[in-house]
Design a protein around this motif. Structure first.
Motif, PDB file in Angstrom:
ATOM      1  N   LEU A  60      21.314 -70.688  33.812  1.00  0.00           N
ATOM      2  CA  LEU A  60      21.631 -69.646  34.790  1.00  0.00           C
ATOM      3  C   LEU A  60      20.782 -68.413  34.508  1.00  0.00           C
ATOM      4  CD1 LEU A  60      23.358 -68.436  37.063  1.00  0.00           C
ATOM      5  CD2 LEU A  60      25.162 -68.008  35.389  1.00  0.00           C
ATOM      6  N   TYR A  72      28.931 -68.296  36.279  1.00  0.00           N
ATOM      7  CA  TYR A  72      29.316 -68.424  34.865  1.00  0.00           C
ATOM      8  C   TYR A  72      30.684 -69.097  34.741  1.00  0.00           C
ATOM      9  CZ  TYR A  72      31.399 -66.691  30.473  1.00  0.00           C
ATOM     10  OH  TYR A  72      32.063 -66.582  29.284  1.00  0.00           O
ATOM     11  N   ILE A  75      30.601 -72.866  35.916  1.00  0.00           N
ATOM     12  CA  ILE A  75      29.981 -73.782  34.954  1.00  0.00           C
ATOM     13  C   ILE A  75      30.971 -74.152  33.854  1.00  0.00           C
ATOM     14  CG2 ILE A  75      28.202 -73.970  33.165  1.00  0.00           C
ATOM     15  CD1 ILE A  75      26.462 -72.122  35.001  1.00  0.00           C
ATOM     16  N   TRP A  82      26.913 -73.972  29.634  1.00  0.00           N
ATOM     17  CA  TRP A  82      26.204 -72.799  30.161  1.00  0.00           C
ATOM     18  C   TRP A  82      24.990 -72.489  29.284  1.00  0.00           C
ATOM     19  CZ3 TRP A  82      27.384 -67.424  28.167  1.00  0.00           C
ATOM     20  CH2 TRP A  82      26.682 -66.432  28.878  1.00  0.00           C
ATOM     21  N   ALA A 146      28.291 -73.514  25.379  1.00  0.00           N
ATOM     22  CA  ALA A 146      27.098 -72.749  25.730  1.00  0.00           C
ATOM     23  C   ALA A 146      25.993 -73.008  24.722  1.00  0.00           C
ATOM     24  CB  ALA A 146      27.425 -71.258  25.772  1.00  0.00           C
ATOM     25  N   THR A 193      24.087 -62.243  30.029  1.00  0.00           N
ATOM     26  CA  THR A 193      23.526 -63.384  29.326  1.00  0.00           C
ATOM     27  C   THR A 193      23.773 -63.317  27.824  1.00  0.00           C
ATOM     28  OG1 THR A 193      21.432 -62.166  29.289  1.00  0.00           O
ATOM     29  CG2 THR A 193      21.706 -63.834  31.005  1.00  0.00           C
ATOM     30  N   SER A 197      28.999 -61.182  27.964  1.00  0.00           N
ATOM     31  CA  SER A 197      29.665 -62.334  28.585  1.00  0.00           C
ATOM     32  C   SER A 197      31.054 -62.579  28.010  1.00  0.00           C
ATOM     33  CB  SER A 197      28.813 -63.595  28.399  1.00  0.00           C
ATOM     34  OG  SER A 197      28.713 -63.947  27.024  1.00  0.00           O
TER      35      SER A 197
END
Length: 496
Positions: A60, A72, A75, A82, A146, A193, A197
């Motif tokens: 992303l 976000y 996902i 992610w 992630a 990012t 987050s």
């Protein structure tokens, strides 16, 4: 409630608590929790239809906005992995990440379109439509949630595998630190990012909301802070910009209960300046991509204590912290060594890198590479990274202690200290400084002030005056880039 279901359950609890309450606010858009969920479920249903099995890697690339937030959440709740791509990384770094991760799909916004159109499997974010009923999927605590890359300020960025257990542990630590509630409004200004987050899910789960300012400028951020925001997370460099802008029209920040800085140290003089403008709301969190955001924390009430103002606080929630010597022996209070952390926030591994994983994580302890000490009350004080330590004339010098002395000098906006090979000293201490535009400080005055504060051994032998310091995508100064930049400039650019 087990950690394996917490990401899904926590978010749905916030949605069900106050579906009509605001979830997203800002000058350009406002959405209720139910309206945000409609966007999340539309994108999530599409992702599940395209990738029926869990664990697809979804990259992303987007700036901070509500579509980024929706993607976000979609996902993670769809059961996929992610992979954040910071638009500020630039094409070369992001394409390197794409090559190493090999994502199944890449989502991007229009601001990233110039680079992303050539990426395989790239789809524009606003091109997604509802594809049916969305059923959020729970994942096990050990499943990867992630793949996030380190900032690369001291070397090649490494891919960190963060599990669902890591993310939930960070959320629990943040909840303990902030006590999130439905009345909270989180200012989304640091890149989503990275560390920012970790605020997205817990604030929504508490029934709170996220505020997206109209732009990244200091004026827009100050307006947002004065518009009812209760929590803001940002790097020190942005706080410095806010302090310069705050000398203009007065604003009321009475709603702000946490202005949290992270990613870099903040000198005591700057902390006090921020407290004078924003009130007693300044706090700090210490963490790494390998142990997200919540190794230690220092709250606003502690930050006003002169004895603690330079500390990064005590261990957060489930985190355990020790300081050890080069042989791994635990050091007593007051002795400087390497900081290590243990607990559910510690990463699973580095992506495809067993060697670095085994070097970083030993017997469950993550060796951070940061040096510091614990005081008698368990507060951690960082002095610098081991890789940045300068050995000059037989003395160990951490750049941070010199940078703090420079920060105390009126007219010095920021600085970066580094070592240069020297036949006499072994390493010669030098410093790059950014000064106020209208300041007439002479080099000798700066050096004299540093010498008086911390002695001649730690006083730079040369100063370099720069308009700005080179930074990476998360706002950290990259010493290697600075040294390379000054090497290209040559001796004619040196002062001292």
């Amino acid at each position: 409630m087990s950690r394996s279901t917490s990401l899904v359950v926590r978010y749905l609890a916030g949605l069900e608590r106050q579906p009509d309450a605001p979830a997203v606010q800002g000058p350009e858009q406002a959405l209720s929790h139910e309206q945000l969920w409609s966007r999340v479920s539309a994108m999530g249903s599409m992702l599940q239809a395209e990738f029926p099995l869990v664990g697809a890697r979804i990259a992303l690339c987007a700036k901070n906005h509500v579509n980024h937030l929706s993607a976000y959440l979609a996902i993670l709740l769809a059961g996929h992995v992610w992979v954040p791509l910071n638009p500020l990384n630039g094409r070369v770094i992001n394409e390197s990440i794409i090559g190493r991760v090999r994502p199944d799909r890449i989502l991007f916004d229009r601001d990233c379109a110039t680079d992303a159109v050539s990426w395989p499997g790239a789809v524009l974010l606003d091109g997604y439509a509802d594809n049916g009923i969305f059923e959020p999927r729970t994942r096990a605590e050990s499943d990867v949630a992630a793949i996030k890359f380190t900032g690369g300020s001291t070397g090649e960025p490494k891919g960190v595998l963060q599990t669902h257990g890591n993310m939930v542990a960070a959320i629990e630590n943040l909840n303990a630190f902030y006590s999130f509630s439905a009345s909270d409004c989180n200012l989304v200004v640091a890149p989503m990012t990275h560390g920012s987050s970790h605020y997205l899910l817990p604030v929504l789960a508490a029934g709170g909301r996220h505020y997206f300012p109209s732009g990244p400028g200091a004026g827009e951020v100050l307006d947002a802070l004065a518009d009812g925001c209760t929590i803001a997370f940002m790097p020190p460099t942005l706080i410095y910009k806010l302090l310069r802008e705050a000398s203009g029209p007065s604003r009321d920040f009475k709603s702000l209960r946490h202005l949290t800085y992270s990613a870099a140290a903040m000198p005591p003089e700057r902390i006090e300046a921020a407290q004078a403008v924003f009130g007693s709301c300044l706090s700090t969190l210490y963490g790494l991509t390998e142990a997200p955001l919540t190794i230690t924390g220092l709250g606003p009430r502690e930050m006003i204590d002169p004895e603690l103002i330079g500390s990064v606080g005590r261990p957060c929630g489930s985190s355990e912290v020790e300081v050890v010597d080069g042989h791994g022996a635990v050091l007593p209070a007051g002795q400087v060594g390497e900081v290590r952390v243990k607990g559910p926030i510690v990463m699973a591994a580095y992506l495809d890198d067993t060697e670095h994983t085994q070097r970083a994580v030993r017997s469950g302890w993550l060796h951070t590479g940061d040096h510091g000490f614990l005081d008698d009350a368990g507060y951690l004080k960082l002095v610098g990274r081991a890789s940045e330590m300068i050995i000059s004339g037989g003395f160990n010098v951490f750049p941070a202690e010199v940078e703090n002395a420079l920060a105390a000098i009126p007219g010095v906006i920021e600085s970066c200290v580094f070592g240069v090979p020297d036949e006499y000293w072994g390493e010669r201490i030098e410093a790059a400084v950014v000064l106020s535009v209208d300041d007439a400080l002479e080099d000798h005055a700066i050096l004299d002030a540093v010498r008086e504060a911390i002695g001649p051994v730690r006083t730079p032998k040369r100063l370099h005056r720069l308009a700005a310091l080179p930074r990476n995508a998360v706002g950290k100064v990259v010493r290697a880039d600075l040294v390379a930049q000054l090497s290209e400039t040559g001796p004619a650019g040196l002062k001292g």
